[in-house]
Design a protein around this motif. Sequence first.
Motif, PDB file in Angstrom:
ATOM      1  N   VAL A  14       3.999   0.560  -7.636  1.00 51.54           N
ATOM      2  CA  VAL A  14       3.347  -0.656  -8.140  1.00 51.54           C
ATOM      3  C   VAL A  14       2.414  -0.304  -9.283  1.00 51.54           C
ATOM      4  CG1 VAL A  14       1.758  -2.499  -7.555  1.00 51.54           C
ATOM      5  CG2 VAL A  14       3.528  -1.845  -5.940  1.00 51.54           C
ATOM      6  N   LYS A  15       1.612   0.704  -9.093  1.00 49.35           N
ATOM      7  CA  LYS A  15       0.673   1.093 -10.140  1.00 49.35           C
ATOM      8  C   LYS A  15       1.415   1.718 -11.317  1.00 49.35           C
ATOM      9  CE  LYS A  15      -3.802   1.995  -7.953  1.00 49.35           C
ATOM     10  NZ  LYS A  15      -3.832   1.006  -6.917  1.00 49.35           N
ATOM     11  N   GLY A  16       2.338   2.599 -11.002  1.00 46.37           N
ATOM     12  CA  GLY A  16       3.013   3.350 -12.051  1.00 46.37           C
ATOM     13  C   GLY A  16       3.849   2.471 -12.969  1.00 46.37           C
ATOM     14  N   LEU A  17       4.347   1.360 -12.459  1.00 48.68           N
ATOM     15  CA  LEU A  17       5.150   0.484 -13.304  1.00 48.68           C
ATOM     16  C   LEU A  17       4.410  -0.799 -13.635  1.00 48.68           C
ATOM     17  CD1 LEU A  17       8.700   0.889 -11.735  1.00 48.68           C
ATOM     18  CD2 LEU A  17       7.890   1.809 -13.872  1.00 48.68           C
ATOM     19  N   ALA A  18       3.107  -0.834 -13.344  1.00 44.74           N
ATOM     20  CA  ALA A  18       2.292  -2.018 -13.626  1.00 44.74           C
ATOM     21  C   ALA A  18       2.921  -3.269 -13.017  1.00 44.74           C
ATOM     22  CB  ALA A  18       2.095  -2.211 -15.129  1.00 44.74           C
TER      23      ALA A  18
ATOM     24  N   THR B 187       0.242   8.872 -15.831  1.00 44.32           N
ATOM     25  CA  THR B 187       0.279   7.417 -15.638  1.00 44.32           C
ATOM     26  C   THR B 187      -1.086   6.898 -15.198  1.00 44.32           C
ATOM     27  OG1 THR B 187       1.161   7.906 -13.471  1.00 44.32           O
ATOM     28  CG2 THR B 187       2.723   7.196 -15.137  1.00 44.32           C
TER      29      THR B 187
ATOM     30  N   LEU C  56      -2.914   7.426 -12.539  1.00 45.28           N
ATOM     31  CA  LEU C  56      -3.207   7.075 -11.158  1.00 45.28           C
ATOM     32  C   LEU C  56      -4.509   7.767 -10.783  1.00 45.28           C
ATOM     33  CD1 LEU C  56       0.346   7.318  -9.599  1.00 45.28           C
ATOM     34  CD2 LEU C  56      -1.023   5.281  -9.965  1.00 45.28           C
TER      35      LEU C  56
ATOM     36  N   ARG D  53       0.615   1.400 -18.840  1.00 45.44           N
ATOM     37  CA  ARG D  53       1.774   1.483 -17.960  1.00 45.44           C
ATOM     38  C   ARG D  53       2.982   0.759 -18.525  1.00 45.44           C
ATOM     39  NH1 ARG D  53      -2.227   1.198 -12.866  1.00 45.44           N
ATOM     40  NH2 ARG D  53      -2.836   3.384 -13.027  1.00 45.44           N
ATOM     41  N   ARG D  54       2.737  -0.045 -19.557  1.00 46.76           N
ATOM     42  CA  ARG D  54       3.878  -0.619 -20.241  1.00 46.76           C
ATOM     43  C   ARG D  54       4.516   0.460 -21.131  1.00 46.76           C
ATOM     44  NH1 ARG D  54       5.521  -3.398 -23.945  1.00 46.76           N
ATOM     45  NH2 ARG D  54       3.786  -2.959 -25.346  1.00 46.76           N
TER      46      ARG D  54
ATOM     47  N   MET E 271       2.299   3.828  -5.483  1.00 46.31           N
ATOM     48  CA  MET E 271       2.671   4.704  -6.593  1.00 46.31           C
ATOM     49  C   MET E 271       3.526   3.915  -7.575  1.00 46.31           C
ATOM     50  SD  MET E 271       2.509   8.003  -7.361  1.00 46.31           S
ATOM     51  CE  MET E 271       3.777   9.233  -7.306  1.00 46.31           C
TER      52      MET E 271
ATOM     53  N   GLU F  90       1.657  -5.028 -10.625  1.00 45.76           N
ATOM     54  CA  GLU F  90       0.640  -5.731  -9.846  1.00 45.76           C
ATOM     55  C   GLU F  90       0.935  -7.213  -9.706  1.00 45.76           C
ATOM     56  OE1 GLU F  90      -0.173  -3.331 -11.908  1.00 45.76           O
ATOM     57  OE2 GLU F  90      -1.603  -1.990 -10.902  1.00 45.76           O
TER      58      GLU F  90
ATOM     59  N   VAL G 129       4.205   3.867 -20.560  1.00 43.46           N
ATOM     60  CA  VAL G 129       4.684   5.004 -19.772  1.00 43.46           C
ATOM     61  C   VAL G 129       5.221   4.482 -18.442  1.00 43.46           C
ATOM     62  CG1 VAL G 129       4.083   7.211 -18.745  1.00 43.46           C
ATOM     63  CG2 VAL G 129       2.852   6.401 -20.765  1.00 43.46           C
ATOM     64  N   ALA G 130       6.511   4.660 -18.195  1.00 40.89           N
ATOM     65  CA  ALA G 130       7.078   4.193 -16.934  1.00 40.89           C
ATOM     66  C   ALA G 130       7.264   5.373 -16.001  1.00 40.89           C
ATOM     67  CB  ALA G 130       8.404   3.496 -17.175  1.00 40.89           C
TER      68      ALA G 130
ATOM     69  N   GLN H 105      -5.466  -4.052  -5.192  1.00 44.93           N
ATOM     70  CA  GLN H 105      -4.642  -3.536  -6.281  1.00 44.93           C
ATOM     71  C   GLN H 105      -5.462  -2.762  -7.296  1.00 44.93           C
ATOM     72  OE1 GLN H 105      -2.576  -7.065  -7.712  1.00 44.93           O
ATOM     73  NE2 GLN H 105      -0.757  -6.387  -6.635  1.00 44.93           N
ATOM     74  N   ARG H 106      -6.711  -3.164  -7.445  1.00 39.20           N
ATOM     75  CA  ARG H 106      -7.556  -2.487  -8.439  1.00 39.20           C
ATOM     76  C   ARG H 106      -8.086  -1.155  -7.941  1.00 39.20           C
ATOM     77  NH1 ARG H 106      -8.947  -7.537 -10.354  1.00 39.20           N
ATOM     78  NH2 ARG H 106     -10.388  -7.871  -8.647  1.00 39.20           N
TER      79      ARG H 106
ATOM     80  N   LEU I 141       0.830  -1.197   0.000  1.00 39.08           N
ATOM     81  CA  LEU I 141       0.000   0.000   0.000  1.00 39.08           C
ATOM     82  C   LEU I 141       0.868   1.252   0.000  1.00 39.08           C
ATOM     83  CD1 LEU I 141      -2.936  -0.929   2.387  1.00 39.08           C
ATOM     84  CD2 LEU I 141      -2.830  -1.006  -0.089  1.00 39.08           C
TER      85      LEU I 141
ATOM     86  N   ARG J 229      -2.869  -1.844 -18.114  1.00 34.46           N
ATOM     87  CA  ARG J 229      -1.616  -2.576 -18.205  1.00 34.46           C
ATOM     88  C   ARG J 229      -0.788  -2.107 -19.406  1.00 34.46           C
ATOM     89  NH1 ARG J 229      -0.578  -7.639 -15.510  1.00 34.46           N
ATOM     90  NH2 ARG J 229      -2.189  -6.882 -14.117  1.00 34.46           N
TER      91      ARG J 229
END
Lengths: 605, 585
Positions: free
Chosen positions: A220-224, B391, B393, B417-418, A218, A226, B420-421, B105-106, A214, B414
């Motif tokens: 985890v989500k930002g670099l996918a 990104t 968020l 985010r692939r 930032m 998951e 844009v890092a 996560q979602r 948690l 997915r």
Amino acid sequence: MRELLLLGPAFRRYRWRYLAGALCIVGAVLLRLLVPRYLGDAIDLLRQAASLGPGVAAEPEALRPLLVRAVLWILGVAAAGGVVRTTSRLLVLGTSRRGIHDLRRRVFAHLLRLPPSFYAARPTGDVMSRVVNDVQFVQSLLGPVFLYLAENAALYVVCLSFMLGIDPVLTGLGLLPFPFALWRARRIAAEVQRLSRASQEGLAEISARVDESLSGQMVVKGLALEDFDYARFERRCREYRDLNLRLTRTRARMQALMIGLAALGPLVVLLAGGPRVVAGGISLGDFVAMLLYLQFLAGPTAVLGFVLSSLQRGRAALGRLGELLATEPALADPPAPAPLPPGGGALAVRGLTIELENERGEPRRVLDGVSFELPAGRSLGVVGATGAGKSVLLRALARQLEIPPGTVFLDGADLTSLRLADARGAIGYVPQEAFLFSASLAENVALGRPEAGEEEIAAAVAAAGLAKDLPQFPEGLATLVGERGLNVSGGQRQRVALARVLLLRPRLLLLDDPFSAVDAETTEEILAALAPLMRGRTTVLVAHRVATVRRCDEILVLDRGRVVERGSHAELLAAGGRYARLEARQRARAELAAGLEEGGEDEER
Amino acid sequence: MKGIDLALLRRLWPFVRPHRRHLVRGLLLLLLGSACRLTLPYLVKLAIDRHLTPGELVGIGWLAAAFVALGAIEMAARRRQMFEVDSAGQNALLDLRRRLFRHLQRLPASYYDRTPTGRVIGRLTTDVEALNELFSSGVVTVLGDLVFLASALAILLALDWRLTLATLLVVPPLGAVTMFVRGRVRRAYHAMRAELSAMNAFLHEQVGGMAVNQMFRREERVAADYDRISSGVRDAQLRTVRWESILSAAVEMLGSFTVALIVWFGGGHALAGGGAGDALTLGTLFAFIEYMQRFFAPLNDLSMKWAVLQNATTASRRIFALLDVDEALPEPAAPPPLPPARGEIVFDRVSFAYRGEPVLRELSFRVAPGERVALVGATGAGKTTVLKLLTRLYDPDEGRILLDGRDLREYPLRELRRRVALVAQDVFLFEGTILDNIRLGAPEIDDERARAAADRLHLDEFVARFPRGYQEPVRERGKNLSAGEKQLVSFARVLAAAPPVLALDEATSNVDSHTEHRLQEAVHELMAGRTSLAVAHRLSTVRDVDRILVLHRGRLVEEGSHAGLMARRGLYERLVRLQGMGEEA
Ligand SMILES: Nc1ncnc2c1ncn2[C@@H]1O[C@H](COP(=O)(O)OP(=O)(O)O)[C@@H](O)[C@H]1O
Ligand SMILES: Nc1ncnc2c1ncn2[C@@H]1O[C@H](COP(=O)(O)OP(=O)(O)O)[C@@H](O)[C@H]1O
Ligand SMILES: [Mg+2]
Ligand SMILES: [Mg+2]
């Protein structure tokens, strides 16, 4: 077994209760074992009736009073047993709670004496573990473990004597599986306790993983990430499941052992004793009583495994607590304390050198021959880079840190010759990191003087520049703050700590960068409000902003534990050294901030 | 049905269903064990009546053998049964945890902005554990208990129905008493735990603030407070001891009273019958006592199971409330064919507010494919927010953001985010080795590629000091790495993944000049050849980019090259003067 000496006071203080408890335990065991006795009698009675055969109607009636007597005995003995048993538990378990309350107080009183360096060296969690977990282990030693051991000892003695009275050979045979069972039970219990601990840690691990995910969301989500993150979490959960399944399997083994033991003894007796009953060697009643005695012993024998494990844990806990209690505070009152001389807080520091150990345990000189004189009522500013030793200097002056004698003098008295409480009473110290208790804002301010009136508190709050923030607190000064209360910003925290000290009106004020999290404008306001308060008071003010110390009578520049520059603001600027350079940089920054309007300032989040 | 919501508990079924086989097996084993448990006393009765009383020894060996066999079967069945039921439980809860984590996560970043982390963690730990009790305490196999009770009752009635009825009439009041005491024990425990956790919270705080206590000479007052709280704990504990002692005595008395009753009724009965055939035999009496005791054991458990069920209801309510949060950023159901990745970014009149307070206002700009753009502005200007929107968020409140001509909302998350890092300002390291932290589980990045990326940023220089090199485990949150080293690792990640677009939020932390130099080079390496939008704090970074956007309070106020903006002597020029000052003192 030396660890057990720590329990001496508890046992001594409550020795009569423990003695009475032990007697009750023996009594309860005796009474409990009488039930099979009377049951056996009743059965023999019935058997007698049966053997008379049908048709002898008059005879059984004659036996009825005997039966009634047996029943009444069973009832009476059971009732008495219940009362005595309850009493024994109340005495032993109750006393253990009382004893442990004493121990807790003793440990806490000791903690209150240990110096800040003790707490700096270990995480709060470690200290908590001593006071919470270890005390808990000791409690089980004083209570349940004592109870079980006493009860089992009594049970064994009494059962065995009864059983031996009936038939020694049969007794021996019936008890044959017991030593093996005890050995197994002991091993299984140790395993269960080990796995339980591991399982607890596993759960904590899961919790830590979720926490990590948690707080790193930032990334985890930002670099996918998951799936990656999930895989790591999932592995922990699977490990945890496997651990729990192993725990269950081990527990099941214990259960099976208990059942097995409860069945095996009677079986042996049945096989070996059956023929003897038939042969008339022992009465059927005795035989049944024997079966019941064996069952009485089976349960406690398996539990004994757990008790022995707890005994071991309790002893280890006692050892750790003993160590803690034996830690002598490094910072203590001198044997013959000098009285605090009257004065206005004049401070003299002569060649103060302090070495502290770094993380690797190597000593490092953090302050190196610091000397200065600060006459009563004057103010001293201290600036320097991060890590220069400013905070250490203030902690040393505030009697938070051990210092060599003959280095710091307060109104002419060597600081180390004074009672800690006297020195701390004369000094008001605002540390760099302000700590708030979970209490109301007012209580936090009145920490040093709970009897302070509302007006005094309000005045201190105003002087610390906190008054203008009060509307943000839903219940004003009564708002609960701290860990379990409203989350307050770093700057507000610092101002509460400042108000706390102002309320005490100490002769010497030590302020360690109290405005580091307060914006420049507010700092100016506070300084202006503080000026009259500081006027009559000796003050040492550490700051990272030159503007904050500008008005001090004298300013020290510290670098790597050494005083490298000293003088008034004007003198230091004129000298064009380190202080002057710092000032120029900060002035440029301030101008820039002003140029960017209000929105451009550094915001503290 | 106080405090028990079956509809809620039924929602757990989908998690148990895949493992129902374990449950069924457990139940069958439970029944098997129960059958053995119910037969054993009967064997003893037979032994007493057929062999011991008449003195007939022939055949007692068979009985003994049967006794051993049944005992062994019961033992084995019970062991296996505990394990099967627990397998069902542990596996179901593992699935539940998996599902919860996936759900977490979602959930979008905005959900976590307003939800305390501790509460979310509690759902996955404490609450799931409360459900575990359903299995470990045998609530799920309560059916087996009921069958056992019914069978025991039938046997008792068959043995002697008059005696059974008589006993059952007298025993329930006693049972009710123990039930009542049990309730009290539970309540006392509840209260005690509350006192205990209050004490621990107090301790935690006082230990944390010990220096303050000592400075303000509060030792005696704090000790007195602690004394009061500890006494409270002691008194609560004494209450639990009181009720527990009474309970243990009551249970034992219940047993003895039952025995007395049976002897009284049964014995009288036997005497009356004069030991005649149909009357009570000794063996029956013995068996009766045994059965009665076995009959009461599960009855006693039932009240405990009720409490477990109540707890489980509370826990599932919380768990499902979390699972029912339906806030995920919407994704296209059937994504249209996506354009090839070129790396063009367009912000089109984007406005955004976290909670009411506008942070970005009608922000528009375009970044051409391969262009390197720096975002500059004071703290709070909204720079990080721009990256968070890029990104996805968060979604913008107004306006739209296009990537390669397509609205971000049309990309599967997915895929987006692939392409844009994000390199966040606070470096976040996972537990695992350094290499793991570079690969981050991406299957297409093998060790070679990860190492190559690391080498390009000269990570090997500092990695060399670890005994295990790249395989060195990163300690909790990267404690064994310096701030600069952590940044380098986070850069290496992106270099290894080679995304077409880089969203970089430069860290502001102070590092020594050597590291500073290495970081500068690394940033340069990172931006080379890919569309980059970088929040810049380094002069070297802004010098390195093609174009600079200056943000002020969520608006674009200046734009241009470094030289051009410097010449304007506006906001940017002042900002650079600040950056150029170097570190303080
Ligand atoms: N409790 C401690 N144990 C060991 N070293 C310490 C301790 N406290 C501070 N130090 C070290 O002493 C030096 C001076 O620290 P400090 O006085 O906090 O600096 P500052 O001038 O920033 O306030 C630093 O190198 C720091 O690492
Ligand atoms: N998660 C959040 N919830 C509420 N407000 C936020 C959040 N993140 C940032 N903000 C606010 O949004 C504004 C812009 O923040 P940010 O984009 O981080 O600025 P910058 O990166 O330019 O310093 C700030 O006022 C900040 O307080
Ligand atoms: Mg400091
Ligand atoms: Mg930012």
